[in-house]
Write a protein that holds these residues in place. Structure first.
Motif, short mmCIF file in Angstrom:
data_model
loop_
_atom_site.label_atom_id
_atom_site.label_comp_id
_atom_site.label_asym_id
_atom_site.label_seq_id
_atom_site.Cartn_x
_atom_site.Cartn_y
_atom_site.Cartn_z
N SER A 1 24.41 29.76 42.12
CA SER A 1 23.02 29.52 42.50
C SER A 1 22.47 28.69 41.77
CB SER A 1 22.35 30.97 42.59
OG SER A 1 22.92 31.85 43.57
N GLU A 2 21.49 27.97 42.29
CA GLU A 2 20.64 26.99 41.65
C GLU A 2 19.25 26.96 42.34
OE1 GLU A 2 21.38 24.95 39.21
OE2 GLU A 2 23.44 24.84 39.23
N PRO A 3 18.37 27.63 41.40
CA PRO A 3 18.48 27.88 40.00
C PRO A 3 19.32 29.19 40.09
CG PRO A 3 16.52 28.68 40.88
CD PRO A 3 16.88 27.74 41.85
N ALA A 4 19.63 29.65 38.89
CA ALA A 4 20.45 30.71 38.58
C ALA A 4 19.74 32.00 38.81
CB ALA A 4 21.12 30.82 37.20
N VAL A 5 20.54 33.14 39.09
CA VAL A 5 19.90 34.37 39.63
C VAL A 5 19.17 35.24 38.29
CG1 VAL A 5 20.33 36.68 40.17
CG2 VAL A 5 21.26 34.78 41.67
N GLU A 6 18.40 35.54 38.33
CA GLU A 6 17.67 36.44 37.29
C GLU A 6 17.31 37.60 37.92
OE1 GLU A 6 17.47 35.83 34.31
OE2 GLU A 6 17.88 33.50 34.53
N ILE A 7 17.17 38.76 37.43
CA ILE A 7 17.07 40.06 37.83
C ILE A 7 15.51 40.34 37.49
CG2 ILE A 7 17.58 42.47 37.80
CD1 ILE A 7 19.75 40.86 38.79
N GLY A 8 14.83 40.69 38.47
CA GLY A 8 13.32 40.72 38.50
C GLY A 8 12.93 42.32 38.05
N LYS A 9 11.72 42.50 38.16
CA LYS A 9 11.27 43.88 37.74
C LYS A 9 11.83 44.87 38.46
CE LYS A 9 6.75 46.13 37.39
NZ LYS A 9 5.21 46.06 37.18
N TYR A 10 11.71 44.78 39.72
CA TYR A 10 12.29 46.02 40.50
C TYR A 10 13.68 45.95 40.83
CZ TYR A 10 7.26 46.53 41.02
OH TYR A 10 5.95 46.54 40.95
N ALA A 11 14.26 46.64 39.86
CA ALA A 11 15.90 46.78 40.12
C ALA A 11 16.46 48.13 39.60
CB ALA A 11 16.34 45.84 39.51
N LYS B 1 18.10 50.93 37.22
CA LYS B 1 18.26 50.80 35.84
C LYS B 1 19.46 50.37 35.54
CE LYS B 1 18.46 54.05 32.08
NZ LYS B 1 18.30 55.90 31.66
N ASN B 2 20.68 50.97 36.09
CA ASN B 2 22.06 50.41 35.82
C ASN B 2 22.43 49.19 36.56
OD1 ASN B 2 22.36 52.42 34.03
ND2 ASN B 2 22.81 53.84 36.00
N THR B 3 21.86 47.99 36.44
CA THR B 3 22.09 46.88 37.23
C THR B 3 22.72 46.01 36.26
OG1 THR B 3 20.30 47.18 38.83
CG2 THR B 3 21.14 44.81 38.64
N ARG B 4 23.67 45.16 36.58
CA ARG B 4 24.18 43.98 35.94
C ARG B 4 24.51 42.91 36.50
NH1 ARG B 4 29.78 46.27 34.14
NH2 ARG B 4 29.85 47.54 35.61
N LEU B 5 24.46 41.68 35.89
CA LEU B 5 24.60 40.49 36.41
C LEU B 5 25.71 39.67 35.83
CD1 LEU B 5 23.10 37.95 38.27
CD2 LEU B 5 22.05 37.37 36.11
N ILE B 6 26.56 39.18 36.72
CA ILE B 6 27.65 38.49 36.57
C ILE B 6 27.71 37.05 37.01
CG2 ILE B 6 30.28 38.33 36.66
CD1 ILE B 6 30.35 41.40 36.87
N ARG B 7 27.78 35.99 36.45
CA ARG B 7 27.63 34.70 36.84
C ARG B 7 29.25 34.23 36.84
NH1 ARG B 7 22.61 33.54 36.42
NH2 ARG B 7 21.36 34.49 34.60
N VAL B 8 29.31 33.52 38.07
CA VAL B 8 30.95 33.02 38.40
C VAL B 8 30.77 31.54 38.02
CG1 VAL B 8 32.64 32.48 40.33
CG2 VAL B 8 31.17 34.87 40.36
N HIS B 9 31.56 31.10 37.59
CA HIS B 9 31.48 29.43 36.99
C HIS B 9 32.68 28.72 37.51
CE1 HIS B 9 28.59 30.30 34.06
NE2 HIS B 9 29.33 31.27 33.56
N GLU B 10 32.23 28.06 38.75
CA GLU B 10 33.36 27.45 39.42
C GLU B 10 34.07 26.27 38.73
OE1 GLU B 10 33.90 24.69 43.69
OE2 GLU B 10 31.87 25.50 43.03
N GLU B 11 33.43 25.69 37.76
CA GLU B 11 33.85 24.59 37.02
C GLU B 11 34.64 25.06 35.96
OE1 GLU B 11 30.17 26.18 35.33
OE2 GLU B 11 30.82 26.01 37.02
N LEU B 12 34.76 26.27 35.71
CA LEU B 12 35.71 27.11 34.79
C LEU B 12 37.01 27.67 35.53
CD1 LEU B 12 33.38 28.67 32.30
CD2 LEU B 12 34.23 26.36 31.98
N GLY B 13 36.96 27.27 36.82
CA GLY B 13 38.09 27.78 37.58
C GLY B 13 38.12 29.23 37.99
N GLU B 14 36.87 29.87 38.02
CA GLU B 14 36.74 31.14 38.56
C GLU B 14 36.71 31.42 39.88
OE1 GLU B 14 33.26 32.49 36.29
OE2 GLU B 14 34.46 32.43 34.12
N GLY B 15 36.42 30.20 40.47
CA GLY B 15 36.57 30.20 42.04
C GLY B 15 35.28 30.24 42.47
N TRP B 16 35.12 30.28 43.92
CA TRP B 16 33.85 30.51 44.79
C TRP B 16 33.98 31.12 46.03
CZ3 TRP B 16 33.05 28.10 49.50
CH2 TRP B 16 34.01 27.31 49.92
#
Length: 549
Positions: free
Chosen positions: A72-82, A84-99
């Protein structure tokens, strides 16, 4: 066959109501962990989805949320309402991680560890009991794959704080009556199939990733999300989990708002056109997708297994050739034999005891529909049917078509065909559905035989083989080689048959022409009689009027 007590709570086909109707015992509380996976790409509604997840009444310690930022552009950020056990993983297409969504979800599922996998799109608002209503099914049916109910909301002005508060209080439900919103096509299927009870799983396409779950034990038996699919990945993974024994359950009580119109409302034709090609390659069912015939597909409709050794190698050629010449051509043949034992060094080739195996290997070396394997794989997933063919049997040209018309057409389980007269009773032709086999494997044990488990989940039957044109290849006459004279006679016979066929067609046309003429005359007569009746009735009315006057 008497049902083994250990199989009393097994779902037969997709008849989930017989095991659990959704009513939990008094005081019941969940114990299974749920992993919500959400892929986000420039989503404007992710904060609302997370806020609704934070307001769920499911135990906090049994709920984790994995958000996968798919570039995403801009990159995703987890806000106030989420949660407790929330994790954010970023996928980097430029590093060959796919899309793409499917690729992102695969990464998220691999990073999760819940007993239940819950696909949730980033444009959903889940009502407070949504996760609980989904998750309860897996506690009573180990193969549960649930589908929630969504209402399509086209205009909204929600804020994350508002969603959190109103989901928790229940006020969110008052914004829209789900019954008045766009009616999704899946609801028609539920009505036609008694909420999928009568579907046998064939309506797997209703299991859509906007709000759907499956138990991890089923998912881990599949290939997982296909990263190469850019659309329709939820349908493809639904096919996979069906073949792995999933029980599909619509959960109308697991309600949501879908923020935005359904894709099929605006781009249904384009999406179907794009997906049909990818679906046809990977999913043999439903059959209408494969409009082309006499060609190979990635996943064959039927996988035939023929076992061969030194003594039966010569016979195997005719057995497999007869399989490849079936009118139902959507099949793959696994030729199981001791291929690694064949000598390839200097030897007297004509005196080699395994010469027929060498010839068999060469005979099919360039045949794409024949694969030579050393060991019987047993499991032919994701191909939906396995056909075991004794090497001593030859199948008539329409045998497979007759088998599938019965087995597939009537949604049968394992079907065994009695051998033709004179053939040993142990040499049985058998067809087995992969979806039945996958579920049965979960229940086979020291106290439950595989055949008992198969009978419990889909049924085991015996059929006559008279209509299949089976022949005993040990005693059958060898195939006659066609000479020049035979060829001339055959051509003359074909020309004679063609002339007779043309004459029959001409006779049919003449009869049709005569019938049309007769119909035209009858229609004219009927019209004339109608006119006469109308005139006669009118004259009668005038006469009666004059008499009254």
């Amino acid at each position: 066959m008497t049902l083994n007590p250990a199989l009393s709570d097994v779902v037969f086909k997709n008849q989930w109501r017989d095991v659990f109707d959704g009513t939990v015992p008094d005081g019941w509380e969940p114990t299974l962990k749920v992993s919500v996976v959400t892929a986000a790409f420039n989503s404007k509604t992710l904060d609302l989805t997370l806020a609704s997840l934070a307001a769920q009444d499911y135990p906090e310690e049994l709920l984790e949320v994995i958000v996968i930022d798919d570039g995403s552009e801009p990159a995703v950020e987890i806000g106030k309402y989420a949660p407790k056990n929330t994790r954010l993983i970023r996928v980097h297409e430029e590093l060959g991680e796919g899309w793409g969504r499917s690729n992102a979800l695969r990464i998220g599922i691999e990073a999760s560890d819940g007993d239940i996998i819950y696909w949730v799109d980033s444009d959903m608002i889940l009502f407070s009991d949504n996760v609980r209503e989904h998750a309860k099914w897996a506690h009573f049916i180990p193969e549960a794959a649930t589908i929630g109910h969504k209402g399509f909301v086209e205009e909204w002005d929600f804020t994350p704080e508002q969603v959190f508060e109103e989901v928790r209080s229940g006020e969110i439900r008052k914004h829209h009556d789900l019954e008045t919103l766009h009616r999704h096509w899946s609801l028609d299927i539920y009505e036609e199939t008694d909420d999928l009870n009568a579907s046998g799983g064939r309506n797997y396409s209703t299991h859509m990733g906007a709000c759907a779950t499956v138990t991890r034990s089923v998912y881990e038996q599949t290939f997982g999300q296909r990263p190469e699919l850019k659309l329709g990945d939820d349908t493809e993974i639904a096919y996979q989990i069906w073949q792995r024994g999933a029980v599909f359950i619509p959960v109308q009580s697991a309600q949501t708002y879908h923020l935005g119109r359904a894709t099929v409302q605006d781009k249904g034709r384009e999406v179907a056109h794009f997906n049909d090609v990818h679906f046809a390659q990977r999913m043999p069912i439903p059959r209408y997708r494969r409009a082309a015939t006499n060609r190979q597909w990635e996943v064959p409709f039927v996988t035939a297994v023929v076992k061969v050794d030194v003594d039966t190698a010569e016979m195997a050629r005719r057995c497999v050739d007869m399989l490849l010449n079936q009118t139902e051509s959507d099949l793959q043949v696994l030729l199981v034999g001791p291929w690694s034992t064949l000598e390839t060094g200097r030897r007297r080739v004509l005196a080699d005891a395994a010469v027929e195996l060498h010839l068999l290997q060469e005979w099919y070396r360039c045949e794409g529909r024949v694969t030579m394997v050393e060991d019987d794989v047993d499991d032919v997933f994701p191909s939906p049917y396995r056909l075991d063919v004794p090497v001593t049997l030859g199948l008539g040209p329409s045998a497979l078509n007759e088998i599938m018309r019965d087995v597939y057409g009537n949604d049968l389980g394992v079907v065994n065909y009695f051998p033709p007269e004179g053939v040993e009773q142990s040499e049985v032709l058998t067809i087995r559905p992969t979806h039945a086999y996958s579920r049965a494997l979960r229940y086979a044990s020291e106290t439950v035989s595989p055949i008992e488990a198969l009978d419990a989940v889909w049924g085991v039957e015996w059929r006559s083989s008279k209509e299949l044109g089976l022949i005993d290849l040990r005693t059958a006459e060898p195939v006659k080689k066609i000479t020049r004279g035979d060829s001339d006679l055959a051509m003359a016979d074909l020309r004679e048959q063609l002339a007779l066929a043309r004459q029959r067609i001409e006779n049919v046309r003449n009869r049709a022409h005569a019938n049309r003429k007769r119909a035209e005359i009858a229609e004219a007569r009927a019209e004339a009689l109608g006119i006469k009746r109308r005139v006669r009735n009118k004259v009668g009315r005038v006469a009666r009027g004059l008499r009254r006057s």
